[in-house]
Design a protein around this motif. Structure first.
Motif, mmCIF file in Angstrom:
data_model
loop_
_atom_site.group_PDB
_atom_site.id
_atom_site.type_symbol
_atom_site.label_atom_id
_atom_site.label_comp_id
_atom_site.label_asym_id
_atom_site.label_seq_id
_atom_site.Cartn_x
_atom_site.Cartn_y
_atom_site.Cartn_z
ATOM 1 N N LYS A 153 -15.776 14.626 -19.331
ATOM 2 C CA LYS A 153 -16.269 15.766 -18.558
ATOM 3 C C LYS A 153 -15.429 15.974 -17.309
ATOM 4 O O LYS A 153 -15.135 17.107 -16.923
ATOM 5 N N GLY A 154 -15.012 14.896 -16.677
ATOM 6 C CA GLY A 154 -14.216 15.010 -15.465
ATOM 7 C C GLY A 154 -12.827 15.554 -15.718
ATOM 8 O O GLY A 154 -12.205 16.125 -14.818
ATOM 9 N N SER A 155 -12.313 15.358 -16.937
ATOM 10 C CA SER A 155 -10.957 15.823 -17.243
ATOM 11 C C SER A 155 -10.920 17.277 -17.667
ATOM 12 O O SER A 155 -9.839 17.853 -17.828
ATOM 13 N N PHE A 156 -12.075 17.916 -17.866
ATOM 14 C CA PHE A 156 -12.080 19.295 -18.376
ATOM 15 C C PHE A 156 -11.431 20.254 -17.388
ATOM 16 O O PHE A 156 -10.670 21.141 -17.781
ATOM 17 N N SER A 157 -11.733 20.092 -16.109
ATOM 18 C CA SER A 157 -11.178 21.006 -15.114
ATOM 19 C C SER A 157 -9.655 20.949 -15.115
ATOM 20 O O SER A 157 -8.984 21.987 -15.104
ATOM 21 N N GLU A 158 -9.108 19.741 -15.150
ATOM 22 C CA GLU A 158 -7.657 19.597 -15.179
ATOM 23 C C GLU A 158 -7.079 20.193 -16.459
ATOM 24 O O GLU A 158 -6.052 20.885 -16.435
ATOM 25 N N PHE A 159 -7.750 19.953 -17.573
ATOM 26 C CA PHE A 159 -7.291 20.498 -18.846
ATOM 27 C C PHE A 159 -7.332 22.023 -18.846
ATOM 28 O O PHE A 159 -6.418 22.706 -19.337
ATOM 29 N N PHE A 160 -8.382 22.583 -18.250
ATOM 30 C CA PHE A 160 -8.520 24.044 -18.185
ATOM 31 C C PHE A 160 -7.427 24.658 -17.328
ATOM 32 O O PHE A 160 -6.816 25.673 -17.698
ATOM 33 N N MET A 161 -7.146 24.079 -16.173
ATOM 34 C CA MET A 161 -6.125 24.612 -15.285
ATOM 35 C C MET A 161 -4.744 24.496 -15.913
ATOM 36 O O MET A 161 -3.896 25.379 -15.744
ATOM 37 N N ARG A 162 -4.504 23.408 -16.640
ATOM 38 C CA ARG A 162 -3.209 23.265 -17.298
ATOM 39 C C ARG A 162 -3.044 24.342 -18.373
ATOM 40 O O ARG A 162 -1.952 24.892 -18.550
ATOM 41 N N GLY A 163 -4.134 24.654 -19.090
ATOM 42 C CA GLY A 163 -4.065 25.714 -20.091
ATOM 43 C C GLY A 163 -3.751 27.057 -19.449
ATOM 44 O O GLY A 163 -2.977 27.846 -19.989
ATOM 45 N N GLY A 164 -4.362 27.331 -18.273
ATOM 46 C CA GLY A 164 -4.061 28.573 -17.577
ATOM 47 C C GLY A 164 -2.612 28.650 -17.131
ATOM 48 O O GLY A 164 -1.970 29.696 -17.204
ATOM 49 N N GLU A 165 -2.071 27.517 -16.684
ATOM 50 C CA GLU A 165 -0.674 27.492 -16.251
ATOM 51 C C GLU A 165 0.257 27.691 -17.443
ATOM 52 O O GLU A 165 1.235 28.437 -17.367
ATOM 53 N N GLU A 166 -0.043 27.047 -18.562
ATOM 54 C CA GLU A 166 0.805 27.185 -19.731
ATOM 55 C C GLU A 166 0.743 28.588 -20.315
ATOM 56 O O GLU A 166 1.702 29.068 -20.918
ATOM 57 N N SER A 167 -0.406 29.274 -20.164
ATOM 58 C CA SER A 167 -0.513 30.632 -20.682
ATOM 59 C C SER A 167 0.344 31.618 -19.911
ATOM 60 O O SER A 167 0.656 32.698 -20.411
ATOM 61 N N GLY A 168 0.738 31.264 -18.685
ATOM 62 C CA GLY A 168 1.568 32.138 -17.874
ATOM 63 C C GLY A 168 0.783 33.036 -16.944
ATOM 64 O O GLY A 168 1.377 33.768 -16.147
ATOM 65 N N ILE A 169 -0.548 33.000 -16.991
ATOM 66 C CA ILE A 169 -1.346 33.903 -16.164
ATOM 67 C C ILE A 169 -1.222 33.570 -14.682
ATOM 68 O O ILE A 169 -1.343 34.437 -13.830
ATOM 69 N N THR A 170 -0.935 32.291 -14.370
ATOM 70 C CA THR A 170 -0.823 31.905 -12.967
ATOM 71 C C THR A 170 0.620 31.862 -12.478
ATOM 72 O O THR A 170 0.903 32.196 -11.332
ATOM 73 N N LYS A 171 1.549 31.507 -13.366
ATOM 74 C CA LYS A 171 2.934 31.321 -12.936
ATOM 75 C C LYS A 171 3.832 32.517 -13.236
ATOM 76 O O LYS A 171 5.013 32.486 -12.918
ATOM 77 N N ARG A 172 3.294 33.568 -13.847
ATOM 78 C CA ARG A 172 4.081 34.755 -14.172
ATOM 79 C C ARG A 172 3.470 35.960 -13.450
ATOM 80 O O ARG A 172 2.734 36.756 -14.036
ATOM 81 N N PRO A 173 3.744 36.130 -12.147
ATOM 82 C CA PRO A 173 3.078 37.185 -11.368
ATOM 83 C C PRO A 173 3.424 38.591 -11.848
ATOM 84 O O PRO A 173 2.580 39.484 -11.793
ATOM 85 N N LEU A 174 4.671 38.823 -12.325
ATOM 86 C CA LEU A 174 5.031 40.159 -12.786
ATOM 87 C C LEU A 174 4.154 40.591 -13.954
ATOM 88 O O LEU A 174 3.633 41.720 -13.985
ATOM 89 N N MET A 175 3.986 39.702 -14.889
ATOM 90 C CA MET A 175 3.175 40.010 -16.062
ATOM 91 C C MET A 175 1.712 40.182 -15.692
ATOM 92 O O MET A 175 1.031 41.100 -16.160
ATOM 93 N N ARG A 176 1.226 39.315 -14.825
ATOM 94 C CA ARG A 176 -0.176 39.377 -14.418
ATOM 95 C C ARG A 176 -0.479 40.675 -13.671
ATOM 96 O O ARG A 176 -1.470 41.356 -13.930
ATOM 97 N N ARG A 177 0.413 41.052 -12.739
ATOM 98 C CA ARG A 177 0.155 42.245 -11.927
ATOM 99 C C ARG A 177 0.255 43.525 -12.742
ATOM 100 O O ARG A 177 -0.532 44.454 -12.546
#
Length: 369
Positions: A153-177
Motif C-alpha cells: 500500500k505504501g508503494s502505490f503512490s510512488e508507483f502511480f507517480m512513476r507511471g505519470g512520469e513515464e506517460s509524459g504528462i508531467t515531463k512533456r509540457p508542450l504536449m500537455r499544454r
C-alpha cells in the motif's frame, strides 16, 4: 528418436518456466520487487543501453511534437466550430439564416466538418502519444492474497507517480499544454449548444390563434363555412381565417389550429358529455383538434355510424359523441374541444380557444399538467 520438446525448459528449471515473458530472470541479477507492483524491464536489442536511451528520447521528442501538432489542429477546429455556430442565425430575418435550405446545408457542413476534425485530431494526437511517447515493455505482477500488505500500500503512490512520469504528462509540457488548449473549445461546445434549447415556452404551448369570433375556412381553401354546410354525419377539416389574407397561416399555425367539424343529431351525444361540452356545440356541430394526443399525427378518419375518430398512425381511437374520449390505442387523453357558435351571418366561428393544449401527451407533461 529423442524428444527435445521441453529440453530448454528443463535446463532452465521451473523458475524460468514460471517467469512472465519480458521480466528479468534470476540470472540477470534482478528479481521481482518485494511489493509485487513494480514493473521490471530487460534491455534487449542490437544497441547498447546508452544508445537505446538516446534513440528512445529522440523518438519521444518527435512524438511530443507530432502530438502537439494534432492537438493544435483540434484547437483551431474547435474554434472553427464555435465560429460556424454563431455565424449562422436561427432567426428567419438574419443575413445568414438557417431557415433557408441552402444556408442550412452550408451551416451543417461547416459545423459538422469542424467538430469532426476536432475530435479526429484529438484521437490522432492521443494515438501518437501512446505509440511514440509512452514506454513499451511487458509487465508482470504476481497475484497476492488480499488484502495487500502495508508495504504494498505504501508503494502505490510512488508507483502511480512513476507511471505519470513515464506517460509524459508531467515531463512533456508542450504536449500537455496543447492538449489542454485543444479541450477548451470542445468543452465549450456542449454549453453553447444549450442555446438551441431556447427560452422556456411559458404559456405559448397552451394557446393557439383561435379567438372568439374568428371565422372558419375549409382546410386548403379560403371558403368560409356556414353552419348549414354540414349535414348529419358529415365531417370537415377547418382552419381559422387568417387576419393577414396575403400571407396566410404558417405551417406551425396550421398544425396547432386545424380542427375536425363533425355534425350529428343532438340526441346522439353521449350522456357522459358535460354541460359545458354541450354548450360548446351548435345544433349538433362539434369541433375537435385534429392533432392526435399520442405523437401528433393527424386524426383524419371519421366513422359516421359509430362516431369514432381514428388516427391512422397508431390506431388511437376517440369517441366524438363523448367528448373525444379515448376508446382504443396508445393515446392517453381526449382530443381538445374547440367551442363553436355562429355569427350574425350564419357563419361558423370559434367561441374561444381550445379546452386544453393541443398535441401529444408528452407536450402536456412538459407543461406541468
Amino acid at each position: 528418436m529423442t524428444d527435445n520438446t521441453n529440453h530448454h525448459d528443463n535446463e532452465a528449471g521451473p523458475e524460468a518456466r514460471d517467469r512472465v515473458i519480458g521480466t528479468p530472470s534470476a540470472a540477470d541479477g534482478e528479481g521481482p520487487a518485494d511489493t509485487g507492483t513494480e514493473p521490471h524491464r530487460r534491455h534487449e536489442g542490437p544497441y547498447s543501453a546508452e544508445e537505446t536511451h538516446t534513440r528512445t528520447e529522440e523518438m519521444q521528442r518527435k512524438g511530443e511534437k507530432g502530438a502537439a501538432l494534432w492537438f493544435l489542429l483540434a484547437f483551431f477546429s474547435g474554434i472553427g466550430f464555435l465560429v460556424s455556430y454563431f455565424l449562422f442565425s436561427p432567426e428567419p430575418d438574419a443575413a445568414r439564416s438557417i431557415t433557408d435550405p441552402g444556408t442550412a446545408q452550408i451551416a451543417n457542413m461547416a459545423m459538422g466538418g469542424t467538430i469532426t476534425l476536432a475530435l479526429f485530431a484529438i484521437g490522432a494526437g492521443m494515438t501518437v502519444w501512446a505509440r511514440q511517447v509512452m514506454p513499451h515493455y511487458e509487465v508482470g505482477t504476481p497475484y497476492d492474497e488480499l488484502p495487500s500488505s502495508p508495504e504494498e500500500k505504501g508503494s502505490f503512490s510512488e508507483f502511480f507517480m512513476r507511471g505519470g512520469e513515464e506517460s509524459g504528462i508531467t515531463k512533456r509540457p508542450l504536449m500537455r499544454r496543447t492538449l489542454l488548449l485543444a479541450m477548451v473549445p470542445l468543452g465549450l461546445a456542449p454549453i453553447v449548444l444549450l442555446r438551441d434549447t431556447g427560452p422556456l415556452p411559458g404559456e405559448e404551448l397552451r394557446t393557439t390563434l383561435w379567438e372568439d369570433g374568428m371565422r372558419m375556412v375549409v382546410e386548403g381553401t379560403e371558403r368560409e363555412i356556414l353552419a348549414t354546410d354540414l349535414q348529419n354525419g358529415s365531417m370537415i377539416s377547418a382552419l381559422p381565417k387568417p387576419h393577414d389574407a396575403e400571407h396566410g397561416l404558417s405551417l406551425n399555425e396550421q398544425a396547432d389550429t386545424v380542427v375536425l367539424l363533425i355534425k350529428m343529431a343532438p340526441s346522439e351525444f353521449s350522456p357522459g358529455m358535460t354541460e359545458q361540452q354541450l354548450d360548446w356545440t351548435h345544433n349538433g356541430i362539434i369541433a375537435y383538434s385534429k392533432i392526435c394526443t399520442h405523437v401528433g399525427c393527424p386524426a383524419a378518419l371519421y366513422e359516421q355510424t359509430t362516431h369514432r375518430i381514428l388516427c391512422p398512425c397508431h390506431q388511437s381511437t376517440f369517441d366524438a359523441a363523448n367528448g373525444a374520449e379515448v376508446v382504443f390505442g396508445p393515446a392517453h387523453r381526449p382530443l381538445p374541444q374547440l367551442p363553436v357558435r355562429v355569427d350574425d351571418e350564419g357563419y361558423l366561428v370559434a367561441a374561444g380557444d381550445f379546452s386544453a393544449p393541443v398535441g401529444p401527451t408528452f407536450w402536456s407533461a412538459g407543461r406541468g399538467e
